[in-house]
Design an enzyme around this catalytic site. Structure first.
Site, PDB file in Angstrom:
ATOM      1  CB  CYS A 116      -0.949  -0.002   1.193  1.00 50.59           C
ATOM      2  SG  CYS A 116      -2.125  -1.354   1.084  1.00 50.59           S
ATOM      3  CG  HIS A 267      -3.482   3.388   1.105  1.00 50.91           C
ATOM      4  ND1 HIS A 267      -3.591   2.905  -0.167  1.00 50.91           N
ATOM      5  CD2 HIS A 267      -3.701   2.334   1.928  1.00 50.91           C
ATOM      6  CE1 HIS A 267      -3.849   1.617  -0.120  1.00 50.91           C
ATOM      7  NE2 HIS A 267      -3.928   1.243   1.131  1.00 50.91           N
ATOM      8  CG  ASN A 297      -6.519  -1.126  -0.167  1.00 55.52           C
ATOM      9  OD1 ASN A 297      -5.764  -0.656  -1.009  1.00 55.52           O
ATOM     10  ND2 ASN A 297      -6.106  -1.522   1.027  1.00 55.52           N
TER      11      ASN A 297
HETATM   12  O1  UT7 Z   1      -4.213  -1.283   3.000  1.00 54.47           O
HETATM   13  C1  UT7 Z   1      -3.618  -2.232   3.819  1.00 54.47           C
HETATM   14  C2  UT7 Z   1      -3.937  -1.953   5.179  1.00 54.47           C
HETATM   15  N1  UT7 Z   1      -5.200  -2.521   5.545  1.00 54.47           N
HETATM   16  C3  UT7 Z   1      -5.928  -1.910   6.452  1.00 54.47           C
HETATM   17  O2  UT7 Z   1      -5.548  -0.834   6.848  1.00 54.47           O
HETATM   18  C4  UT7 Z   1      -7.164  -2.580   6.995  1.00 54.47           C
HETATM   19  C5  UT7 Z   1      -7.241  -2.294   8.467  1.00 54.47           C
HETATM   20  N2  UT7 Z   1      -8.324  -3.005   9.161  1.00 54.47           N
HETATM   21  C6  UT7 Z   1      -9.621  -2.738   8.889  1.00 54.47           C
HETATM   22  O3  UT7 Z   1      -9.957  -1.935   8.045  1.00 54.47           O
HETATM   23  C7  UT7 Z   1     -10.657  -3.418   9.765  1.00 54.47           C
HETATM   24  O4  UT7 Z   1     -10.015  -4.075  10.840  1.00 54.47           O
HETATM   25  C8  UT7 Z   1     -11.541  -4.440   8.984  1.00 54.47           C
HETATM   26  C9  UT7 Z   1     -12.468  -3.707   8.038  1.00 54.47           C
HETATM   27  C10 UT7 Z   1     -10.679  -5.415   8.209  1.00 54.47           C
HETATM   28  C11 UT7 Z   1     -12.408  -5.224   9.978  1.00 54.47           C
HETATM   29  O5  UT7 Z   1     -13.183  -4.332  10.740  1.00 54.47           O
HETATM   30  P1  UT7 Z   1     -13.280  -4.497  12.329  1.00 54.47           P
HETATM   31  O6  UT7 Z   1     -14.196  -3.453  12.797  1.00 54.47           O
HETATM   32  O7  UT7 Z   1     -11.879  -4.482  12.860  1.00 54.47           O
HETATM   33  O8  UT7 Z   1     -13.971  -5.893  12.479  1.00 54.47           O
HETATM   34  P2  UT7 Z   1     -13.438  -7.212  13.209  1.00 54.47           P
HETATM   35  O9  UT7 Z   1     -12.290  -7.793  12.465  1.00 54.47           O
HETATM   36  O10 UT7 Z   1     -13.252  -6.951  14.660  1.00 54.47           O
HETATM   37  O11 UT7 Z   1     -14.668  -8.164  13.061  1.00 54.47           O
HETATM   38  C12 UT7 Z   1     -15.904  -7.885  13.703  1.00 54.47           C
HETATM   39  C13 UT7 Z   1     -16.866  -8.986  13.341  1.00 54.47           C
HETATM   40  C14 UT7 Z   1     -16.288 -10.378  13.563  1.00 54.47           C
HETATM   41  O12 UT7 Z   1     -17.340 -11.211  14.015  1.00 54.47           O
HETATM   42  P3  UT7 Z   1     -17.493 -11.531  15.590  1.00 54.47           P
HETATM   43  O13 UT7 Z   1     -16.209 -12.205  15.984  1.00 54.47           O
HETATM   44  O14 UT7 Z   1     -17.704 -10.209  16.255  1.00 54.47           O
HETATM   45  O15 UT7 Z   1     -18.698 -12.419  15.619  1.00 54.47           O
HETATM   46  C15 UT7 Z   1     -15.880 -10.807  12.174  1.00 54.47           C
HETATM   47  O16 UT7 Z   1     -15.883 -12.204  12.009  1.00 54.47           O
HETATM   48  O17 UT7 Z   1     -17.199  -8.911  11.954  1.00 54.47           O
HETATM   49  C16 UT7 Z   1     -16.969 -10.178  11.336  1.00 54.47           C
HETATM   50  N3  UT7 Z   1     -16.581  -9.954   9.953  1.00 54.47           N
HETATM   51  C17 UT7 Z   1     -17.482  -9.783   8.964  1.00 54.47           C
HETATM   52  N4  UT7 Z   1     -18.821  -9.792   8.959  1.00 54.47           N
HETATM   53  C18 UT7 Z   1     -19.427  -9.567   7.771  1.00 54.47           C
HETATM   54  C19 UT7 Z   1     -15.331  -9.850   9.437  1.00 54.47           C
HETATM   55  N5  UT7 Z   1     -15.413  -9.625   8.119  1.00 54.47           N
HETATM   56  C20 UT7 Z   1     -16.726  -9.579   7.805  1.00 54.47           C
HETATM   57  C21 UT7 Z   1     -17.423  -9.353   6.598  1.00 54.47           C
HETATM   58  N6  UT7 Z   1     -18.768  -9.358   6.635  1.00 54.47           N
HETATM   59  N7  UT7 Z   1     -16.793  -9.125   5.425  1.00 54.47           N
END
Ligand code: UT7
Length: 342
Positions: A116, A267, A297
């Site tokens: 990135c 980004h 992204n």
């Molecule tokens: O460019 C490279 C750098 N990348 C980044 O900067 C990405 C940085 N991270 C993020 O943007 C966020 O962490 C994400 C968008 C990837 C995830 O968001 P989050 O608010 O951190 O969610 P989480 O990983 O804590 O997941 C929350 C819940 C989980 O379920 P439980 O354990 O609470 O039941 C996940 O399993 O959301 C679930 N989950 C989804 N649900 C529906 C994870 N992915 C999905 C999905 N759809 N696609």
């Protein structure tokens, strides 16, 4: 930490190439357990574009680069610097393919592997090569085809919903040789960083020479080890912290404040990351130019795609100061500051 400050370098002729197939969030919900509401609220993404037929990263990069050369009104450059994490092949990189596609007279073609942050790494290298007089005009390209490398099942949903395909490009040139029609941006400075302690927090493990006796196997493919994995929360926290830190550091070295900025073109990993970065820099939401809603992204392509839109949509004026910042796998991060000259 040193940061190169430039006095002789301009950047111009930003272009983009986006594949035709638009993929709304609802289409992903047919492939995996996800939904439009979750994706919009957690990331800001509404659609992304995925290649629909055999189209490679170098195809997108070359198509964008052709538009850049047409905008610049030139048919020759001294070198190519291409950034991608999704090259057509393990080797060689896409730089040589772009050189061949564009018929560019056996010029050197560099490949950058900084994910990135790839465009900012390419930009700093191009700036340094111009500033020191090695070359006069360099074509910089960021391009990605993510869609064919994502786990499109529920197992991969945290990553699969984030990424889109696309390419962006520009010319980096010596100021006193530049006759391009505007807008032309002075590159004032760049600052880059890395911390390899976090290499396994956002990576694609296989195939790779770290694995013995063979880089990938049927078992590993079945376990999904050929797909990227990420510690999303950790990456999120570091992204906000590092993008703010490097932006403040570079602005300080240029004797500028965030309030001097007309716009940031950051980004695009998560709309919430960019909102927090803007807030911590004391900027208004309207000063952040986001494209993630439409494209997701696109990694190394994101910043030049953003510039290509900003040029069309933002009525940029001479003297406007613009900051870009990025964070990604490695970890790597960086910033660049530009000023519109005409
Ligand atoms: O460019 C490279 C750098 N990348 C980044 O900067 C990405 C940085 N991270 C993020 O943007 C966020 O962490 C994400 C968008 C990837 C995830 O968001 P989050 O608010 O951190 O969610 P989480 O990983 O804590 O997941 C929350 C819940 C989980 O379920 P439980 O354990 O609470 O039941 C996940 O399993 O959301 C679930 N989950 C989804 N649900 C529906 C994870 N992915 C999905 C999905 N759809 N696609």
């Amino acid at each position: 930490m040193r940061a190169p400050l430039f006095s002789k370098v301009v950047v111009h002729s930003f272009a983009r190439e986006i594949p035709l197939r638009k993929v709304p969030n609802d289409d992903l919900a047919k492939l995996m357990d996800t939904n439009d509401d979750w994706i919009r609220k957690r990331t800001g993404i509404q659609t992304r574009y995925w290649v629909d037929e055999p189209t490679t990263t170098s195809n997108l990069g070359s198509a964008s680069a052709k538009k850049t050369l047409a905008l610049a009104g030139c048919d020759q450059v001294d070198a190519i610097i291409a950034a991608t994490l999704s090259p057509d092949f393990n080797f060689p990189g896409i730089g040589v393919q772009i050189q061949n596609d564009l018929n560019l007279d056996c010029i050197p073609a560099y490949d950058i592997r900084n994910q990135c942050s790839g465009f900012l790494y390419a930009l700093e290298m191009a700036g340094a090569l111009i500033e020191t007089g090695v070359y006069q005009r360099i074509l910089v390209v960021g391009a990605e085809v993510h869609s064919t490398g994502l786990d499109r099942t529920t197992r991969g949903r945290d990553i699969a919903v984030l990424f889109g395909d696309g390419a962006g490009s520009c010319i980096v040139e010596r100021k006193d040789c530049c006759h391009a029609p505007g807008p032309v941006f002075s590159l004032l400075g760049t600052e880059l960083h890395s911390d390899g302690a976090f290499v396994d927090q956002l990576w694609c493990e296989h195939p790779g020479s770290a694995h013995f006796p063979i880089r990938v196997s049927v078992d590993l493919v079945e376990q999904g080890k050929i797909f990227p994995t990420m510690n999303g929360k950790l990456v999120f926290e570091h992204a906000v912290r590092r993008m703010v830190e490097v932006s403040m550091s570079l602005l300080g070295k240029l004797n500028r404040q965030p309030r001097d900025l007309r716009l940031i073109i950051p980004h695009q990993a998560n709309l919430r990351i960019n909102s927090l970065v803007a807030k911590q820099l004391g900027l208004d939401e309207e000063q952040v130019f986001n494209t993630i809603q439409k494209y997701g992204n696109t990694t190394a392509a994101t910043i030049p795609i953003g510039f290509s839109h900003a040029v069309e949509e933002c009525d940029l004026k001479p003297g406007d100061q613009i900051l870009s910042a990025a964070f990604g796998s490695g970890f790597t991060w960086g910033a660049a500051v530009f000023e519109v000259v005409d």
